[in-house]
Scaffold this motif. Sequence first.
Motif, short mmCIF file in Angstrom:
data_model
loop_
_atom_site.label_atom_id
_atom_site.label_comp_id
_atom_site.label_asym_id
_atom_site.label_seq_id
_atom_site.Cartn_x
_atom_site.Cartn_y
_atom_site.Cartn_z
N ALA A 195 -9.27 -4.87 -0.37
CA ALA A 195 -9.42 -3.69 0.50
C ALA A 195 -8.06 -3.20 0.97
O ALA A 195 -7.81 -1.98 1.03
CB ALA A 195 -10.31 -4.04 1.69
N LYS A 196 -7.16 -4.13 1.30
CA LYS A 196 -5.80 -3.73 1.71
C LYS A 196 -5.10 -2.98 0.60
O LYS A 196 -4.42 -1.98 0.84
CB LYS A 196 -4.98 -4.97 2.09
N GLN A 197 -5.23 -3.47 -0.65
CA GLN A 197 -4.57 -2.82 -1.78
C GLN A 197 -5.11 -1.41 -1.98
O GLN A 197 -4.35 -0.47 -2.22
CB GLN A 197 -4.75 -3.65 -3.05
N TYR A 198 -6.42 -1.25 -1.90
CA TYR A 198 -7.01 0.08 -2.06
C TYR A 198 -6.48 1.04 -0.98
O TYR A 198 -6.04 2.15 -1.28
CB TYR A 198 -8.53 0.01 -1.99
N ARG A 199 -6.50 0.60 0.28
CA ARG A 199 -6.03 1.47 1.37
C ARG A 199 -4.54 1.74 1.25
O ARG A 199 -4.07 2.84 1.56
CB ARG A 199 -6.36 0.82 2.73
N TYR A 200 -3.80 0.75 0.79
CA TYR A 200 -2.35 0.88 0.65
C TYR A 200 -2.00 2.00 -0.34
O TYR A 200 -1.04 2.75 -0.15
CB TYR A 200 -1.79 -0.46 0.16
N MET A 201 -2.79 2.09 -1.40
CA MET A 201 -2.53 3.13 -2.42
C MET A 201 -3.16 4.47 -2.04
O MET A 201 -2.59 5.53 -2.30
CB MET A 201 -3.09 2.69 -3.78
N ALA A 202 -4.34 4.42 -1.45
CA ALA A 202 -5.13 5.64 -1.27
C ALA A 202 -4.75 6.42 -0.01
O ALA A 202 -5.04 7.63 0.06
CB ALA A 202 -6.61 5.32 -1.24
#
Length: 316
Positions: free
Chosen positions: A308-315
């Motif tokens: 979830a952190k990776q998704y938010r970090y990119m998005a």
Amino acid sequence: MKRSRRAAIAATALLGLALTAVASPARADRPGPHDVHPALWSHLVAFYDFDHPVPGDAALERDLGRSGTEIELVNGGADMRVPDRAYKGSGNALQTRQVNPEVAGNDDWKAGIWSSSGVRTLRAFSGAEGTTVMGWFKREMDGPALNSNTANPTDRYNAIGLAGVLTGDSDGHAVRALLELIDVNGELRLVALGRRLDGGSSQTFAAVEDWRNLLPKGEWVHLAATFDFTSGTMALYRNGEPVEGFYTTAGDPWKLSGPGPYVTSATDPRGIKIGGSFPQNTRENNPCDCRMDGLMFLDSVIPAGDIAKQYRYMAH
């Protein structure tokens, strides 16, 4: 793949292995790619954003992970990099597609690397307890492509290949860890497909929700699949959230009932396949008319919170 290019990729892979051996293993406090959340840095084996062609050969893409495993943009070369922003830091995306569905051939656009002796820079996936495959995907097709390997003009493949790591004995199709869309009991589904042992049986974790809802046509979606070879469990994630699913094979396909430890075969994977099978370009199979970006291959089961952190970090 032409012999000269295959030799060049193999040589580069060996150089990457040498550099990895000299350097200390990646650590969480060591700077990683700017598009990757620090929580993932120490697990990132290979990362491709399709904004980094190899100098002197634009048909090769640099690996921004620790392994240095360059991949080839097969059949389309530099033309497969298209301007499309999957996420805020994105520049180009990878375009994969079927070129001539009526012709029996192997001219589909896909990406990856293959070596009959194994790709030594991918050794992190040898004897591994877990693996994660993730990235951004945009579908541009309504179902599996026409099957160019059969005489029936209406026959279609039973799957759409996204991205995965091959087994140590793979012919270019068999995988240890794969994200794809495949027919499950007559219905196409988004799945994680994993195989612990070379030559062994695979297990599939299939999403319950309709694949067209999970991957709306023309829309970028972040997908992740985790493979825990010690417990025999897998998981799927969409835009950072877990996806409800079910296992398709009863029993013990990963052979976890005998003596442990339960890890993958102690062999170097024969490569990576992206957008279809057979990255050595000997056959067309399960082509994906898709765009892809920010593809990551990690050597552990990334926790749900970090995905979830990776998704938010990119998005965002």
